[in-house]
Scaffold this motif. Structure first.
Motif, PDB file in Angstrom:
ATOM      1  N   SER A 224       0.836  -1.216   0.000  1.00  0.00           N
ATOM      2  CA  SER A 224       0.000   0.000   0.000  1.00  0.00           C
ATOM      3  C   SER A 224       0.865   1.259   0.000  1.00  0.00           C
ATOM      4  O   SER A 224       0.544   2.239  -0.679  1.00  0.00           O
ATOM      5  CB  SER A 224      -0.931  -0.004   1.218  1.00  0.00           C
ATOM      6  OG  SER A 224      -1.862  -1.058   1.103  1.00  0.00           O
ATOM      7  N   LEU A 225       1.957   1.234   0.763  1.00  0.00           N
ATOM      8  CA  LEU A 225       2.868   2.392   0.774  1.00  0.00           C
ATOM      9  C   LEU A 225       3.452   2.630  -0.619  1.00  0.00           C
ATOM     10  O   LEU A 225       3.521   3.761  -1.101  1.00  0.00           O
ATOM     11  CB  LEU A 225       4.003   2.156   1.784  1.00  0.00           C
ATOM     12  CG  LEU A 225       3.646   2.304   3.263  1.00  0.00           C
ATOM     13  CD1 LEU A 225       4.764   1.740   4.141  1.00  0.00           C
ATOM     14  CD2 LEU A 225       3.408   3.771   3.621  1.00  0.00           C
ATOM     15  N   ALA A 228       0.821   3.971  -3.006  1.00  0.00           N
ATOM     16  CA  ALA A 228       0.600   5.407  -2.790  1.00  0.00           C
ATOM     17  C   ALA A 228       1.715   6.203  -3.463  1.00  0.00           C
ATOM     18  O   ALA A 228       1.457   7.223  -4.118  1.00  0.00           O
ATOM     19  CB  ALA A 228       0.563   5.702  -1.287  1.00  0.00           C
ATOM     20  N   ARG A 229       2.943   5.702  -3.346  1.00  0.00           N
ATOM     21  CA  ARG A 229       4.077   6.402  -3.985  1.00  0.00           C
ATOM     22  C   ARG A 229       3.897   6.437  -5.503  1.00  0.00           C
ATOM     23  O   ARG A 229       4.165   7.454  -6.148  1.00  0.00           O
ATOM     24  CB  ARG A 229       5.367   5.662  -3.610  1.00  0.00           C
ATOM     25  CG  ARG A 229       6.608   6.361  -4.057  1.00  0.00           C
ATOM     26  CD  ARG A 229       7.825   5.650  -3.507  1.00  0.00           C
ATOM     27  NE  ARG A 229       8.895   5.629  -4.496  1.00  0.00           N
ATOM     28  CZ  ARG A 229       9.997   4.931  -4.371  1.00  0.00           C
ATOM     29  NH1 ARG A 229      10.191   4.181  -3.306  1.00  0.00           N
ATOM     30  NH2 ARG A 229      10.920   4.971  -5.296  1.00  0.00           N
ATOM     31  N   HIS A 243      -5.092   4.096  -0.872  1.00  0.00           N
ATOM     32  CA  HIS A 243      -4.115   3.103  -0.401  1.00  0.00           C
ATOM     33  C   HIS A 243      -3.618   3.431   1.011  1.00  0.00           C
ATOM     34  O   HIS A 243      -3.493   2.542   1.857  1.00  0.00           O
ATOM     35  CB  HIS A 243      -2.933   3.027  -1.373  1.00  0.00           C
ATOM     36  CG  HIS A 243      -3.304   2.441  -2.700  1.00  0.00           C
ATOM     37  ND1 HIS A 243      -3.654   1.116  -2.852  1.00  0.00           N
ATOM     38  CD2 HIS A 243      -3.420   2.997  -3.929  1.00  0.00           C
ATOM     39  CE1 HIS A 243      -3.958   0.885  -4.119  1.00  0.00           C
ATOM     40  NE2 HIS A 243      -3.827   2.001  -4.799  1.00  0.00           N
ATOM     41  N   LEU A 244      -3.338   4.696   1.260  1.00  0.00           N
ATOM     42  CA  LEU A 244      -2.794   5.093   2.571  1.00  0.00           C
ATOM     43  C   LEU A 244      -3.801   4.852   3.694  1.00  0.00           C
ATOM     44  O   LEU A 244      -3.416   4.495   4.812  1.00  0.00           O
ATOM     45  CB  LEU A 244      -2.366   6.565   2.526  1.00  0.00           C
ATOM     46  CG  LEU A 244      -1.174   6.846   1.603  1.00  0.00           C
ATOM     47  CD1 LEU A 244      -1.037   8.332   1.313  1.00  0.00           C
ATOM     48  CD2 LEU A 244       0.117   6.298   2.228  1.00  0.00           C
ATOM     49  N   HIS A 245      -5.092   5.024   3.372  1.00  0.00           N
ATOM     50  CA  HIS A 245      -6.127   4.834   4.401  1.00  0.00           C
ATOM     51  C   HIS A 245      -6.245   3.373   4.836  1.00  0.00           C
ATOM     52  O   HIS A 245      -6.835   3.078   5.876  1.00  0.00           O
ATOM     53  CB  HIS A 245      -7.486   5.329   3.880  1.00  0.00           C
ATOM     54  CG  HIS A 245      -7.564   6.822   3.818  1.00  0.00           C
ATOM     55  ND1 HIS A 245      -8.508   7.495   3.080  1.00  0.00           N
ATOM     56  CD2 HIS A 245      -6.790   7.784   4.394  1.00  0.00           C
ATOM     57  CE1 HIS A 245      -8.319   8.805   3.206  1.00  0.00           C
ATOM     58  NE2 HIS A 245      -7.282   9.006   4.001  1.00  0.00           N
ATOM     59  N   ILE A 247      -3.670   1.441   5.562  1.00  0.00           N
ATOM     60  CA  ILE A 247      -2.517   1.035   6.396  1.00  0.00           C
ATOM     61  C   ILE A 247      -2.859   0.837   7.883  1.00  0.00           C
ATOM     62  O   ILE A 247      -2.404  -0.145   8.487  1.00  0.00           O
ATOM     63  CB  ILE A 247      -1.337   2.002   6.171  1.00  0.00           C
ATOM     64  CG1 ILE A 247      -0.797   1.718   4.749  1.00  0.00           C
ATOM     65  CG2 ILE A 247      -0.227   1.811   7.196  1.00  0.00           C
ATOM     66  CD1 ILE A 247       0.198   2.690   4.243  1.00  0.00           C
ATOM     67  N   SER A 258       3.587   6.375   6.639  1.00  0.00           N
ATOM     68  CA  SER A 258       2.613   6.816   5.639  1.00  0.00           C
ATOM     69  C   SER A 258       2.294   8.313   5.760  1.00  0.00           C
ATOM     70  O   SER A 258       1.661   8.883   4.878  1.00  0.00           O
ATOM     71  CB  SER A 258       1.314   6.015   5.810  1.00  0.00           C
ATOM     72  OG  SER A 258       0.651   6.411   7.003  1.00  0.00           O
ATOM     73  N   THR A 262       0.553  11.010   3.170  1.00  0.00           N
ATOM     74  CA  THR A 262      -0.834  11.375   3.495  1.00  0.00           C
ATOM     75  C   THR A 262      -0.990  12.896   3.486  1.00  0.00           C
ATOM     76  O   THR A 262      -1.919  13.438   2.873  1.00  0.00           O
ATOM     77  CB  THR A 262      -1.208  10.810   4.888  1.00  0.00           C
ATOM     78  OG1 THR A 262      -1.029   9.393   4.864  1.00  0.00           O
ATOM     79  CG2 THR A 262      -2.646  11.124   5.251  1.00  0.00           C
ATOM     80  N   SER A 265      -0.723  14.321  -0.069  1.00  0.00           N
ATOM     81  CA  SER A 265      -1.896  14.056  -0.912  1.00  0.00           C
ATOM     82  C   SER A 265      -3.059  14.974  -0.541  1.00  0.00           C
ATOM     83  O   SER A 265      -3.694  15.578  -1.415  1.00  0.00           O
ATOM     84  CB  SER A 265      -2.321  12.587  -0.774  1.00  0.00           C
ATOM     85  OG  SER A 265      -1.264  11.744  -1.177  1.00  0.00           O
TER      86      SER A 265
END
Ligand SMILES: [Zn+2]
Length: 395
Positions: A224-225, A228-229, A243-245, A247, A258, A262, A265
């Motif tokens: 997920s990290l 997000a990248r 994706h970050l949500h 984690i 994250s 976060t 974004s």
């Protein structure tokens, strides 16, 4: 002390071997015991004179290899490998493979031990050839060979091969040191591939590999990290947040990792108020010092230094931490003067030194510490065992 244990064990091995060999020769070749005994006495005298090289040569040349003595040879070879004397272990295992008289299964066992010697000494190509042969030919040692092949491909960064071997291993015969399942391992291998893709800006391949990683392990915070990248690098901030949500549910230990993405974004989307709400919610459910600092930064941005300082001071009472203390000093410094400012600067120097000396990450399995997040522990080679340190000096 190690040397004493080694010599004692070798002495027992030689003595047992001598007994077995002597027994066999009394049965089938009465003309050789004299030479045989001579070799053993030589071996023993080398041991007493602390010449293990010569003792091993004497051992190899004097103890016949057969079904009765195989275990003695294997035990000595394995003991030498564990002691780091790999070239001697290789000598013993090669000697076993060169001798006729062993059953196919015993030959395969010797081959597996020789492959382990080669892995230990870094001769990975040789180990790989022996292990691939075992996968084809040995039902008894196929699983063990596959597990070693995963290790080799992992060391060589051959991720496709590592994933392929992991898919052939039976879950019941796999016991990872860190307790990870095979799919978790495969998810890490796919993440390694995605990392290379991201570095090469090959975004479509990175996406494929990350989808594969989440397919293997839906709870992979690492995937997920990285996802997000990937989304941030392509300006898709809403997708990055999706994706970050995930984690906090996947693995809350990685929330601090994250936070930077976060904040970036939400800010790119122009949603500062939502960001602050989200961070405060996280602080309730999964408190950490990184979160306190991020929230204080947002409060400072929206208001002033004193609002941020009051928030940190309040949190500090509940969770004393060197890092939040440092941020508190930073907030007060621009508003102080004279002696008070000088004293605050001294205090900050001291706190900076303490922070610089403290590692940020620790392996839960072997205790390895460092200041960057390794997904594969350099100490014990476990995947996903390194996490941010918590407590006064950490998170
Ligand atoms: Zn470790």
């Amino acid at each position: 002390m190690d040397a004493v244990v080694f010599f004692a064990a070798l002495l027992i091995a030689v003595a047992v071997g001598y007994g077995l060999g002597r027994y066999r020769y009394t049965r089938r070749d009465s003309s050789r015991p004299k030479d045989y005994a001579l070799q053993y006495y030589k071996g023993l005298s080398y041991l007493f004179n602390e010449q293990p090289d010569s003792a091993i040569d004497a051992f190899i040349s004097s103890l016949d290899v057969n079904s009765d003595t195989l275990e003695t040879h294997l035990a000595l070879g394995n003991m030498l490998r564990k002691r780091g004397e790999v070239s001697k272990a290789i000598k013993i295992h090669q000697n076993l493979l060169a001798r006729p008289g062993l059953t196919i299964k015993q030959q395969h066992e010797s081959q597996l031990e020789l492959a382990r010697d080669y892995i230990r000494s870094g001769l990975l190509d040789r180990a790989e050839a022996l292990l691939l042969e075992l996968v084809k030919l040995s039902s008894a040692y196929k699983q063990a060979a596959l597990v070693h092949l995963i290790e080799i491909y992992q060391d060589e960064n051959e991720w496709d091969n590592a994933i392929s071997m992991a898919s052939k291993v039976e879950e019941k015969s796999y016991q990872s040191g860190g307790g990870q399942s095979l799919p978790q391992l495969q998810a890490h291998f796919s993440c390694e591939q995605a990392l290379v893709d991201l570095e090469q800006r090959n975004y479509s391949k990175a996406r494929t590999h990350l989808l594969a990683a989440l397919g293997y392990d839906f709870a992979s915070a690492r995937a997920s990290l990285l996802f997000a990248r990937l989304e941030i690098s392509q300006g898709r901030y809403r997708d990055a947040l999706d994706h970050l949500h995930k984690i906090p549910d996947q693995d809350p230990d990685y929330i601090p990792e994250s936070l930077q993405m976060t904040c970036e974004s939400y800010e790119k989307l122009g949603e500062s108020a939502s960001l602050l709400r989200y961070l405060k919610g996280l602080l309730q459910s999964h408190p950490s010092n990184s979160l306190v600092i991020k929230i204080a930064d947002r409060l400072r941005w929206d208001g002033d230094d004193y609002i941020a300082a009051d928030f940190i001071a309040e949190q500090f009472k509940q969770r004393p931490s060197i890092r939040t203390l440092n941020r508190l000093i930073e907030l007060y410094l621009p508003h102080s003067a004279g002696r008070a400012r000088e004293n605050l600067q001294l205090l900050k120097q001291l706190v900076d030194t303490v922070i610089a000396e403290k590692p940020s990450y620790c392996c839960s399995k072997c205790g390895f510490t460092g200041n960057s997040l390794h997904w594969l522990c350099p100490g014990c080679k476990t995947w996903g065992s390194i996490k941010p340190i918590r407590g006064v000096a950490g998170e």
